[in-house]
Write a protein that holds these residues in place. Structure first.
Motif, PDB file in Angstrom:
ATOM      1  N   MET A   1       0.830  -1.214   0.000  1.00  0.00           N
ATOM      2  CA  MET A   1       0.000   0.000   0.000  1.00  0.00           C
ATOM      3  C   MET A   1       0.860   1.259   0.000  1.00  0.00           C
ATOM      4  SD  MET A   1      -3.037  -0.839  -0.453  1.00  0.00           S
ATOM      5  CE  MET A   1      -3.691   0.794  -0.303  1.00  0.00           C
ATOM      6  N   PHE A   2       1.968   1.224   0.707  1.00  0.00           N
ATOM      7  CA  PHE A   2       2.889   2.358   0.709  1.00  0.00           C
ATOM      8  C   PHE A   2       3.439   2.602  -0.691  1.00  0.00           C
ATOM      9  CE2 PHE A   2       7.357   3.692   0.904  1.00  0.00           C
ATOM     10  CZ  PHE A   2       7.188   4.963   1.434  1.00  0.00           C
ATOM     11  N   LEU A   3       3.828   1.547  -1.374  1.00  0.00           N
ATOM     12  CA  LEU A   3       4.363   1.709  -2.729  1.00  0.00           C
ATOM     13  C   LEU A   3       3.289   2.212  -3.691  1.00  0.00           C
ATOM     14  CD1 LEU A   3       6.622  -1.463  -2.957  1.00  0.00           C
ATOM     15  CD2 LEU A   3       7.345   0.919  -2.707  1.00  0.00           C
TER      16      LEU A   3
ATOM     17  N   ALA B   1       3.398   5.892  -5.504  1.00  0.00           N
ATOM     18  CA  ALA B   1       3.338   6.012  -6.966  1.00  0.00           C
ATOM     19  C   ALA B   1       2.191   6.932  -7.386  1.00  0.00           C
ATOM     20  CB  ALA B   1       3.154   4.625  -7.593  1.00  0.00           C
ATOM     21  N   LEU B   2       1.038   6.844  -6.719  1.00  0.00           N
ATOM     22  CA  LEU B   2      -0.073   7.746  -7.017  1.00  0.00           C
ATOM     23  C   LEU B   2       0.272   9.203  -6.726  1.00  0.00           C
ATOM     24  CD1 LEU B   2      -3.234   5.810  -5.813  1.00  0.00           C
ATOM     25  CD2 LEU B   2      -2.801   6.714  -8.097  1.00  0.00           C
ATOM     26  N   ILE B   3       0.901   9.446  -5.594  1.00  0.00           N
ATOM     27  CA  ILE B   3       1.288  10.821  -5.256  1.00  0.00           C
ATOM     28  C   ILE B   3       2.311  11.342  -6.259  1.00  0.00           C
ATOM     29  CG2 ILE B   3       2.499  12.219  -3.524  1.00  0.00           C
ATOM     30  CD1 ILE B   3       1.105  10.503  -1.396  1.00  0.00           C
ATOM     31  N   PHE B   4       3.243  10.489  -6.671  1.00  0.00           N
ATOM     32  CA  PHE B   4       4.220  10.886  -7.681  1.00  0.00           C
ATOM     33  C   PHE B   4       3.524  11.225  -8.999  1.00  0.00           C
ATOM     34  CE2 PHE B   4       7.236   9.774 -11.093  1.00  0.00           C
ATOM     35  CZ  PHE B   4       8.220  10.724 -10.805  1.00  0.00           C
ATOM     36  N   ALA B   5       2.541  10.416  -9.391  1.00  0.00           N
ATOM     37  CA  ALA B   5       1.801  10.671 -10.633  1.00  0.00           C
ATOM     38  C   ALA B   5       1.019  11.985 -10.542  1.00  0.00           C
ATOM     39  CB  ALA B   5       0.864   9.508 -10.938  1.00  0.00           C
ATOM     40  N   PHE B   6       0.345  12.215  -9.417  1.00  0.00           N
ATOM     41  CA  PHE B   6      -0.377  13.479  -9.233  1.00  0.00           C
ATOM     42  C   PHE B   6       0.579  14.664  -9.268  1.00  0.00           C
ATOM     43  CE2 PHE B   6      -3.867  11.104  -6.832  1.00  0.00           C
ATOM     44  CZ  PHE B   6      -4.683  11.064  -7.950  1.00  0.00           C
ATOM     45  N   ASP B   7       1.747  14.501  -8.675  1.00  0.00           N
ATOM     46  CA  ASP B   7       2.744  15.565  -8.679  1.00  0.00           C
ATOM     47  C   ASP B   7       3.189  15.872 -10.107  1.00  0.00           C
ATOM     48  OD1 ASP B   7       4.465  17.423  -7.355  1.00  0.00           O
ATOM     49  OD2 ASP B   7       6.136  16.042  -7.737  1.00  0.00           O
ATOM     50  N   LEU B   8       3.421  14.837 -10.909  1.00  0.00           N
ATOM     51  CA  LEU B   8       3.811  15.059 -12.299  1.00  0.00           C
ATOM     52  C   LEU B   8       2.700  15.763 -13.087  1.00  0.00           C
ATOM     53  CD1 LEU B   8       5.688  11.794 -13.334  1.00  0.00           C
ATOM     54  CD2 LEU B   8       6.632  14.063 -12.947  1.00  0.00           C
ATOM     55  N   VAL B   9       1.446  15.344 -12.872  1.00  0.00           N
ATOM     56  CA  VAL B   9       0.323  15.963 -13.578  1.00  0.00           C
ATOM     57  C   VAL B   9       0.213  17.433 -13.203  1.00  0.00           C
ATOM     58  CG1 VAL B   9      -2.192  16.001 -13.748  1.00  0.00           C
ATOM     59  CG2 VAL B   9      -0.957  13.837 -13.922  1.00  0.00           C
ATOM     60  N   TRP B  10       0.246  17.749 -11.912  1.00  0.00           N
ATOM     61  CA  TRP B  10       0.128  19.149 -11.485  1.00  0.00           C
ATOM     62  C   TRP B  10       1.333  19.966 -11.931  1.00  0.00           C
ATOM     63  CZ3 TRP B  10      -4.161  21.353 -10.543  1.00  0.00           C
ATOM     64  CH2 TRP B  10      -5.215  20.645  -9.985  1.00  0.00           C
ATOM     65  N   PHE B  11       2.529  19.368 -11.953  1.00  0.00           N
ATOM     66  CA  PHE B  11       3.700  20.077 -12.449  1.00  0.00           C
ATOM     67  C   PHE B  11       3.509  20.422 -13.935  1.00  0.00           C
ATOM     68  CE2 PHE B  11       7.853  20.146 -14.515  1.00  0.00           C
ATOM     69  CZ  PHE B  11       8.490  21.140 -13.769  1.00  0.00           C
TER      70      PHE B  11
END
Length: 140
Positions: A114-116, A120-130
Motif C-alpha cells: 500500500m505504501f508503494l 506512486a499515485l502521489i508521484f503521478a499526481f505531482d507530475l500531472v500538477w507540475f
C-alpha cells in the motif's frame, strides 16, 4: 512540592513485587539516558576551563551524573503515582493478543504494498500538477 522532595530522599520500595519487568526496563532506560549524557559531557571541549580540563575530573563528574541518574531512576520507579502507572501498564500488556508470525508477515506485506501504491499515485499526481502549472506559466 515538599512531598516530591521527601519522596526523592526516601529509600523505601513501593509494591516492589508488582510490575517488575516494566519497572526494571524503565529504570534501565533512565540510567542509560543519564549515562549517555554523562559520557557526552566527557567529550566536550572544556580545555579553557582549568578545573574541568583534566580528564579525571571530567570522568568523576560523569560518574557522579550516572550515579545521580541511577538514584533518580530508582526513586521514579518507586514513586507511588508513577509506580502504579507502570504496574497498570504491565497488567495491560499481559492482556494484549500478539499476532503470530504469519499474521505479522502478511500485515507487513500489505503495508509495504500500500505504501508503494500510494507513493506512486502521489508521484503521478505531482507530475500531472507540475505539467499543468508549467503549461499555465506558474512554474518556469
Amino acid at each position: 512540592m515538599t512531598e516530591l522532595f521527601k519522596e526523592l530522599l526516601s529509600y523505601r520500595l513501593y509494591k516492589n513485587s508488582q510490575g517488575r519487568l516494566v519497572r526494571r526496563l524503565t529504570m534501565i532506560a533512565i540510567v542509560v539516558l543519564f549515562a549517555s549524557g554523562a559520557y557526552k559531557f566527557t567529550t566536550l571541549p572544556l580545555d579553557n576551563i582549568p578545573v574541568l580540563g583534566d580528564a579525571s575530573v571530567l570522568w568523576m563528574i560523569a560518574g557522579l551524573l550516572t550515579l545521580f541518574g541511577w538514584w533518580i531512576g530508582f526513586r521514579a520507579i518507586n514513586y507511588p503515582p508513577f509506580a502504579d502507572f507502570l504496574i497498570s501498564v504491565e497488567a495491560e500488556m499481559v492482556k494484549v493478543s500478539w499476532p503470530s508470525y504469519a499474521e505479522l508477515y502478511s500485515s507487513t506485506l500489505v503495508v509495504i504494498v500500500m505504501f508503494l501504491i500510494l507513493s506512486a499515485l502521489i508521484f503521478a499526481f505531482d507530475l500531472v500538477w507540475f505539467f499543468i502549472f508549467h503549461k499555465i506559466g506558474i512554474i518556469a
